[in-house]
Each structure stands twice: as structure tokens, then as C-alpha cells.
Design an enzyme around this catalytic site. Sequence first.
Site, mmCIF file in Angstrom:
data_model
loop_
_atom_site.group_PDB
_atom_site.id
_atom_site.type_symbol
_atom_site.label_atom_id
_atom_site.label_comp_id
_atom_site.label_asym_id
_atom_site.label_seq_id
_atom_site.Cartn_x
_atom_site.Cartn_y
_atom_site.Cartn_z
ATOM 1 N N ASN A 13 0.864 -1.174 0.000
ATOM 2 C CA ASN A 13 0.000 0.000 0.000
ATOM 3 C C ASN A 13 0.902 1.225 0.000
ATOM 4 O O ASN A 13 1.528 1.531 1.016
ATOM 5 C CB ASN A 13 -0.888 -0.040 1.258
ATOM 6 N N LYS A 15 0.120 4.265 -0.236
ATOM 7 C CA LYS A 15 -0.546 5.431 0.373
ATOM 8 C C LYS A 15 -0.371 6.671 -0.519
ATOM 9 O O LYS A 15 -0.366 6.546 -1.734
ATOM 10 C CB LYS A 15 -0.008 5.664 1.783
ATOM 11 N N HIS A 100 -9.246 0.730 5.199
ATOM 12 C CA HIS A 100 -7.944 0.915 5.860
ATOM 13 C C HIS A 100 -8.147 1.840 7.061
ATOM 14 O O HIS A 100 -8.960 2.759 7.018
ATOM 15 C CB HIS A 100 -6.947 1.517 4.866
ATOM 16 N N GLU A 102 -6.555 4.268 8.117
ATOM 17 C CA GLU A 102 -6.390 5.699 7.840
ATOM 18 C C GLU A 102 -7.652 6.270 7.201
ATOM 19 O O GLU A 102 -7.999 7.433 7.406
ATOM 20 C CB GLU A 102 -5.148 5.921 6.958
ATOM 21 N N GLU A 172 -4.912 -5.451 10.793
ATOM 22 C CA GLU A 172 -3.941 -4.370 10.919
ATOM 23 C C GLU A 172 -4.186 -3.614 12.218
ATOM 24 O O GLU A 172 -5.012 -2.689 12.253
ATOM 25 C CB GLU A 172 -4.076 -3.409 9.744
ATOM 26 N N GLY A 178 2.718 2.040 10.630
ATOM 27 C CA GLY A 178 3.625 3.174 10.438
ATOM 28 C C GLY A 178 4.348 3.612 11.690
ATOM 29 O O GLY A 178 4.932 4.693 11.738
ATOM 30 N N SER A 219 3.824 -2.362 10.251
ATOM 31 C CA SER A 219 5.293 -2.313 10.378
ATOM 32 C C SER A 219 5.978 -3.603 9.943
ATOM 33 O O SER A 219 6.981 -4.007 10.526
ATOM 34 C CB SER A 219 5.693 -1.926 11.806
#
Length: 269
Positions: A13, A15, A100, A102, A172, A178, A219
Site C-alpha cells: 500500500n 498510500k 484501511h 487511515e 492491521e 507506520g 510495520s
Amino acid sequence: MNEQKRPVIIAGNWKMNKTRAEAEALAKAICQAAEGQRDLPAVVLAPPFTSLPAVVSVCSGSQVKVGAQNMDHRDAGAYTGEVAPPMLVDLGISYVIIGHSERRQYFGESNATVNLKLKAALQHHLIPIVCVGETLDERENGLTDAVVSRQTAAALADLERSQLDTLIIAYEPVWAIGTGKVCEAFEANRVCKLIRVTIANLYKDKELAQSVPVLYGGSVKASNIDEQLACSDIDGSLVGGASLNANEFISLIKSGQKRISLQAAESCS
Ligand code: PEP
């Protein structure tokens, strides 16, 4: 190790990173590394919308597939700034990431919108990678299992068993995305298994649950992926940061390949 012969999937991904030229260069390096390889996992690149046509063109004829990071659930209309499923299909996209964290955190996506998007993806034959995972606060309050089961059940609401053939779920944990804080492989495997138990309970069908690939994301890098892929309920990785560097991502693909070769050797012995 996965004994159910589920596919191994390594998805990147990207992003909101990479210009079109940068995306082309990264995709080219990955496609070259994949060329002629045996036992390759399913490799999926999810660049930003602006680079999708370029990356589809680079990947065409290769074993590498392309995914979108998001989409609207509607087919067309007055929805400024949105991208519709038929537009992705038209570009030759095969996968789409849905829900996701985010998107949930910064763009107001809810379990209900994730469900609508999942239905739209399936209707348009896009392979969905549905993301679920708890926040740090939820983990610290002992809510991990409740949150992950609830998100999984809500994503699948009103879907028939027969519609789930291509479903992929990614566990996730939000606190691991991240941050460099990876979830221990043993714990990630436990939650991936819980996702399968949730599906089995929803559909009263263990076989169905055993057939759904569940990835871990958070990560993931070359130094920790092998431990994760050695777990029985983790079928691959959804990778953010480490997918932006060709060499790092290629080592992740090689780890997926190693797992497939090991699995093949075990099933022969
Ligand atoms: C992600 O964005 O899905 C992700 C897992 O990011 P990272 O690998 O950077 O933690």
C-alpha cells in the site's frame, strides 16, 4: 504454517506517495524481480489513483497485480473527488483495499461504509482486501477481540456465503501501522485465527472460514516477516512503509516465495 493451501499474498500500500515517474520505476523494479519466478506469492501493488494507469501498464503481462487503495461504493454520480468501481475495472485494476484504518480515522469511514464498499467490490469482481484492527486504546482496555470481531461481522453484513470466494481480510492493529511497533507474531496469529472463527460463526461454516486468506499488516519489514509467515493463520502481508523501497519489498516477496516452497516441500514429504 498454513496447511489449508490458501494463497500467500504480499500487498504493498503506497498510500499518498510516489509521483507517476517514481511509481513506474518502483513497479518496473518489482516486475523485473518477479519475472520468471516460481512459487511466487500473489503480489499486489496499490499506488495512488494518479499512478494507477501507469502501474497497470508496467505490470501488464507480468505476474504482479494492481490494486486501488480505496473507492466509492456507487457506480457514478455527483460525488466530487470520488472514484467509482467501474472506473477501476475499466483501468484493469484487480484488487481494492477497503476500510484501511487511515480511511476510518481521517475520512470518516465506518463499519457501514466498509460494508457498502465490500458489496460494491464483489459486485464488480474486484478482489477486496478488507482491513480490520484495534486502536492502542482499545487494546489496552482489553477490547481487541470484540473490536476485530465486530468490524469483521459488520463488513460482511448481508453477504451470502457464495459471495465470499475472493474475500481477503487484513488484520492491521492501528497502533502498529507506520509506527515501527510490530505486533508479536504469536499475537497477530491469534487475532487472524479469531477473524476466521468469527466468519465460521457468522456462516456456521468452518470450511468457508478456512478458505479466506487473512493477512497481517503493521510495520512489516524484511527483518520480521519470516516469523509472521511461519504462523498457521497468517497468509501474507499488507505492507505500507516497506513497500516504497524496491529492494525491501522484493525481500518481502522472497519471504512469501520461501514460505510457498516450504509448504510445497512439506506436502510432498
Ligand atoms: C498499512 O498502511 O497498511 C501498513 C501496514 O503500513 P506500515 O507497513 O507502514 O505499518
